[in-house]
Enzyme design. Structure first.
Site, mmCIF file in Angstrom:
data_model
loop_
_atom_site.group_PDB
_atom_site.id
_atom_site.type_symbol
_atom_site.label_atom_id
_atom_site.label_comp_id
_atom_site.label_asym_id
_atom_site.label_seq_id
_atom_site.Cartn_x
_atom_site.Cartn_y
_atom_site.Cartn_z
ATOM 1 N N GLY A 150 36.660 29.224 47.103
ATOM 2 C CA GLY A 150 37.830 29.571 47.916
ATOM 3 C C GLY A 150 37.431 29.697 49.378
ATOM 4 C CE LYS A 201 37.518 35.126 41.159
ATOM 5 N NZ LYS A 201 37.693 34.439 42.452
ATOM 6 N N GLY A 202 42.012 32.631 40.734
ATOM 7 C CA GLY A 202 42.357 31.309 40.231
ATOM 8 C C GLY A 202 43.295 30.527 41.123
ATOM 9 N N GLY A 203 43.621 31.104 42.293
ATOM 10 C CA GLY A 203 44.449 30.346 43.235
ATOM 11 C C GLY A 203 43.809 29.010 43.585
ATOM 12 C CD GLU A 260 36.607 31.574 41.102
ATOM 13 O OE1 GLU A 260 36.563 31.249 42.301
ATOM 14 O OE2 GLU A 260 37.648 32.007 40.574
ATOM 15 C CE LYS A 296 44.117 36.324 49.460
ATOM 16 N NZ LYS A 296 42.799 35.725 49.413
ATOM 17 C CG ASP A 317 34.545 34.284 43.392
ATOM 18 O OD1 ASP A 317 35.070 33.647 44.325
ATOM 19 O OD2 ASP A 317 34.597 33.912 42.200
ATOM 20 C CG ASP A 369 44.092 34.173 44.323
ATOM 21 O OD1 ASP A 369 44.085 33.564 45.407
ATOM 22 O OD2 ASP A 369 43.556 33.722 43.297
HETATM 23 C C1 5RP Z 1 39.480 30.406 43.191
HETATM 24 C C2 5RP Z 1 39.668 31.839 43.445
HETATM 25 C C3 5RP Z 1 39.573 32.309 44.839
HETATM 26 O O1 5RP Z 1 38.577 33.261 44.932
HETATM 27 C C4 5RP Z 1 40.875 32.909 45.254
HETATM 28 O O2 5RP Z 1 41.884 31.944 45.046
HETATM 29 C C5 5RP Z 1 40.871 33.358 46.709
HETATM 30 O O3 5RP Z 1 40.762 32.249 47.531
HETATM 31 P P1 5RP Z 1 40.890 32.378 49.107
HETATM 32 O O4 5RP Z 1 39.717 33.176 49.576
HETATM 33 O O5 5RP Z 1 40.901 30.947 49.601
HETATM 34 O O6 5RP Z 1 42.222 33.060 49.399
HETATM 35 O O7 5RP Z 1 39.892 32.624 42.554
HETATM 36 O O8 5RP Z 1 39.676 30.104 41.844
#
Ligand code: 5RP
Length: 231
Positions: free
Chosen positions: A29, A96-98, A105, A123, A83, A86
């Site tokens: 991300g 998570k998983g955006g 992960e 967040k 990590d 979201d």
């Molecule tokens: C990816 C994720 C990312 O950690 C989550 O989406 C946050 O991403 P970003 O820092 O771009 O907002 O879970 O699967």
């Protein structure tokens, strides 16, 4: 501070936890990418670590920066994973998983002695669920799972790639982004989803985060997540 600066500040604080010789899980991300850039600069200055990337995108970024990366066949223990997220609630439960990488992960986080979560201020939420919960499903099961996800109280939308075709994860699966509006019982929902045939992994991370670093206008907020009683 812009959101970008908040992410950068959280990432800078997180890499302070990395010590020579560690095996480090590298998240996915935009926030995690800032952390990987910083790790790359530290490696260029002589830091010796081994990275375990949580996605093909992160693996490519890390390799380009000269960070040694390995797969799970080459490590027994991951000392620390850093990590993004979201959403994070006051108990350190995450959505998570955006970015579509939550399967790898979660595997990497589950093998890690410690997980540090980094994010910008927005967040941090009082209750999970405003962000649509990503649920990774095998392609074969996708049509059958839609009504089952609806029956749980969500509105699931199949994630699409930029070209309009179905988004496929690094493991070749589809993702339903499930709009629950709010999730009252994350543990119950996590268990229900985990036992649904065809669901590969969902984006609820419960009991994983040890430290949450939130970039705010007033600096980086450090939140230590207490262990569950008996956990
Ligand atoms: C990816 C994720 C990312 O950690 C989550 O989406 C946050 O991403 P970003 O820092 O771009 O907002 O879970 O699967």
């Amino acid at each position: 501070m812009t959101e970008d600066e908040q992410k950068q500040a959280a990432a800078e604080k997180a890499v302070e936890y990395i010590k020579d010789g560690m095996v480090v899980g590298l998240g996915t991300g935009s926030c995690a990418a800032k952390m990987v850039d910083l790790v790359g600069a530290m490696v260029a200055k002589g830091l010796k670590i081994t990275g375990v990337p949580t996605s093909e995108a992160t693996a490519t970024q890390a390799r380009n920066l000269g960070i040694p990366v390995v797969g799970l066949d080459e490590v027994n223990v991951i000392d620390l994973t850093i990590d993004g997220t979201d959403e994070v609630d006051p108990q350190g439960r995450l959505i998570k998983g955006g970015g579509g990488a939550h399967l790898r992960e979660k595997i990497v986080a589950s093998l890690s002695d410690r997980m540090i979560v980094i994010a910008e201020a927005k967040k941090k939420v009082s209750q999970l669920g405003a962000f649509k919960l990503p649920v990774e499903v095998v392609q074969f099961a996708a049509p059958a799972l839609k009504p089952r996800l609806e029956a749980l109280g969500s509105t699931p939308t199949l994630r699409l790639a930029k070209d309009g075709t179905s988004f496929t994860t690094d493991e070749g699966n589809y993702i339903y982004d499930c709009d629950f509006e709010k999730i009252d019982e994350p543990e119950d929902l996590a268990l229900t989803l985990s036992t649904m045939p065809g669901v590969v992994e969902h984006g609820l991370f419960i009991g994983f985060a040890d430290i949450v670093l939130i970039g705010t206008d007033a600096g980086v907020e450090v939140i230590e997540i207490a262990d569950e009683p008996g956990g």
